[in-house]
Design a protein around this motif. Sequence first.
Motif, PDB file in Angstrom:
ATOM      1  N   PRO A  90       5.313  15.690  -9.124  1.00  0.00           N
ATOM      2  CA  PRO A  90       5.726  15.303 -10.477  1.00  0.00           C
ATOM      3  C   PRO A  90       7.152  14.740 -10.447  1.00  0.00           C
ATOM      4  CG  PRO A  90       4.684  17.455 -10.515  1.00  0.00           C
ATOM      5  CD  PRO A  90       4.886  17.088  -9.063  1.00  0.00           C
ATOM      6  N   GLY A  91       7.351  13.647 -11.161  1.00  0.00           N
ATOM      7  CA  GLY A  91       8.666  13.021 -11.207  1.00  0.00           C
ATOM      8  C   GLY A  91       8.913  11.995 -10.113  1.00  0.00           C
ATOM      9  N   SER A  92       8.043  11.933  -9.112  1.00  0.00           N
ATOM     10  CA  SER A  92       8.203  10.943  -8.044  1.00  0.00           C
ATOM     11  C   SER A  92       7.897   9.551  -8.590  1.00  0.00           C
ATOM     12  CB  SER A  92       7.242  11.257  -6.889  1.00  0.00           C
ATOM     13  OG  SER A  92       7.212  10.179  -5.966  1.00  0.00           O
ATOM     14  N   PRO A  93       8.639   8.535  -8.142  1.00  0.00           N
ATOM     15  CA  PRO A  93       8.348   7.174  -8.618  1.00  0.00           C
ATOM     16  C   PRO A  93       6.968   6.659  -8.179  1.00  0.00           C
ATOM     17  CG  PRO A  93      10.027   7.145  -6.893  1.00  0.00           C
ATOM     18  CD  PRO A  93       9.778   8.582  -7.237  1.00  0.00           C
ATOM     19  N   THR A  94       6.362   7.310  -7.186  1.00  0.00           N
ATOM     20  CA  THR A  94       5.025   6.882  -6.738  1.00  0.00           C
ATOM     21  C   THR A  94       3.956   7.934  -7.051  1.00  0.00           C
ATOM     22  OG1 THR A  94       5.547   7.653  -4.480  1.00  0.00           O
ATOM     23  CG2 THR A  94       5.887   5.310  -4.952  1.00  0.00           C
ATOM     24  N   TYR A  95       4.244   8.814  -8.018  1.00  0.00           N
ATOM     25  CA  TYR A  95       3.288   9.853  -8.426  1.00  0.00           C
ATOM     26  C   TYR A  95       1.932   9.232  -8.805  1.00  0.00           C
ATOM     27  CZ  TYR A  95       1.242  13.734 -11.044  1.00  0.00           C
ATOM     28  OH  TYR A  95       0.412  14.739 -11.484  1.00  0.00           O
ATOM     29  N   GLY A  96       0.870   9.817  -8.263  1.00  0.00           N
ATOM     30  CA  GLY A  96      -0.487   9.360  -8.580  1.00  0.00           C
ATOM     31  C   GLY A  96      -0.939   8.154  -7.773  1.00  0.00           C
ATOM     32  N   LYS A  97      -0.095   7.645  -6.918  1.00  0.00           N
ATOM     33  CA  LYS A  97      -0.459   6.503  -6.068  1.00  0.00           C
ATOM     34  C   LYS A  97      -0.897   7.035  -4.707  1.00  0.00           C
ATOM     35  CE  LYS A  97       1.625   3.052  -8.636  1.00  0.00           C
ATOM     36  NZ  LYS A  97       1.092   3.350  -9.929  1.00  0.00           N
ATOM     37  N   HIS A  98      -1.727   6.247  -4.024  1.00  0.00           N
ATOM     38  CA  HIS A  98      -2.177   6.674  -2.702  1.00  0.00           C
ATOM     39  C   HIS A  98      -2.083   5.533  -1.694  1.00  0.00           C
ATOM     40  CE1 HIS A  98      -5.994   4.848  -4.085  1.00  0.00           C
ATOM     41  NE2 HIS A  98      -6.245   4.671  -2.798  1.00  0.00           N
ATOM     42  N   VAL A  99      -2.064   5.929  -0.430  1.00  0.00           N
ATOM     43  CA  VAL A  99      -2.177   4.977   0.679  1.00  0.00           C
ATOM     44  C   VAL A  99      -3.397   5.383   1.490  1.00  0.00           C
ATOM     45  CG1 VAL A  99       0.273   4.382   0.866  1.00  0.00           C
ATOM     46  CG2 VAL A  99      -0.650   6.267   2.214  1.00  0.00           C
ATOM     47  N   ALA A 100      -4.038   4.389   2.079  1.00  0.00           N
ATOM     48  CA  ALA A 100      -5.188   4.617   2.957  1.00  0.00           C
ATOM     49  C   ALA A 100      -4.926   3.821   4.229  1.00  0.00           C
ATOM     50  CB  ALA A 100      -6.475   4.159   2.275  1.00  0.00           C
ATOM     51  N   ILE A 101      -4.829   4.527   5.346  1.00  0.00           N
ATOM     52  CA  ILE A 101      -4.463   3.929   6.628  1.00  0.00           C
ATOM     53  C   ILE A 101      -5.533   4.265   7.660  1.00  0.00           C
ATOM     54  CG2 ILE A 101      -2.689   3.845   8.443  1.00  0.00           C
ATOM     55  CD1 ILE A 101      -1.538   3.068   5.742  1.00  0.00           C
ATOM     56  N   ARG A 102      -5.973   3.257   8.400  1.00  0.00           N
ATOM     57  CA  ARG A 102      -6.902   3.507   9.505  1.00  0.00           C
ATOM     58  C   ARG A 102      -6.109   4.061  10.694  1.00  0.00           C
ATOM     59  NH1 ARG A 102     -12.099   0.541   9.833  1.00  0.00           N
ATOM     60  NH2 ARG A 102     -12.452  -0.447   7.823  1.00  0.00           N
ATOM     61  N   LEU A 103      -6.470   5.265  11.095  1.00  0.00           N
ATOM     62  CA  LEU A 103      -5.895   5.882  12.286  1.00  0.00           C
ATOM     63  C   LEU A 103      -6.997   5.975  13.318  1.00  0.00           C
ATOM     64  CD1 LEU A 103      -3.983   8.928  10.708  1.00  0.00           C
ATOM     65  CD2 LEU A 103      -3.111   6.627  11.160  1.00  0.00           C
ATOM     66  N   SER A 104      -6.683   5.630  14.562  1.00  0.00           N
ATOM     67  CA  SER A 104      -7.718   5.690  15.597  1.00  0.00           C
ATOM     68  C   SER A 104      -7.107   6.049  16.947  1.00  0.00           C
ATOM     69  CB  SER A 104      -8.434   4.341  15.706  1.00  0.00           C
ATOM     70  OG  SER A 104      -7.577   3.351  16.234  1.00  0.00           O
ATOM     71  N   ALA A 105      -7.970   6.447  17.852  1.00  0.00           N
ATOM     72  CA  ALA A 105      -7.536   6.692  19.225  1.00  0.00           C
ATOM     73  C   ALA A 105      -7.003   5.391  19.825  1.00  0.00           C
ATOM     74  CB  ALA A 105      -8.692   7.234  20.055  1.00  0.00           C
TER      75      ALA A 105
END
Length: 182
Positions: A90-105
């Motif tokens: 709460p109070g963060s400027p990016t509250y409610g936002k998400h990132v999706a990153i492909r992580l792989s071996a």
Amino acid sequence: MEIEQTGLKDCMIIKPRVFEDPRGYFFESFNKQTFEEKTGLSGDFVQDNQSFSSYGVIRGLHAQTGAFAQAKLVRVTKGEVLDVAVDARPGSPTYGKHVAIRLSAENKLQLYIPRGFVHGFSVLSETAEFLYKCDNFFNKASETGVIYNDTDLNINWLIPDEKQSVSDKDLLLKPFSLLHEQ
């Protein structure tokens, strides 16, 4: 080690320096001193976790609250996942936002997820091994989370609905809008 910002405050992608030759490769997956110098964050991790999952599994979105909140440094050692971090501070400027990153071996990327985020991943390969460092110990009474298919977050897990596999426990998680309500 290179640091790439994700667009979410304090959440970042870490690219290790990989040394390859005909025999294979070597890289330093974590160095406390380098981590702290490059990120300006504490590298005091106290617990390592590992999971193995099959294609279509969605784990999350999970967090620990209060005195047991956890920052995580996550990576994949086998297969590929879509890793998702949602700013729930709460109070963060990016509250409610998400990132999706492909992580792989193969790409060897890591994602640093600050305290106060909810986190999850979906398995995009036949199987995946997922490792993560935590800066605080797990406490069952401090578990919280958000339902993976929350309509406000609208996360595309890159898994067709009929192929998604979610635990009974995760299906009971609340919507993001109710996360901070008692």
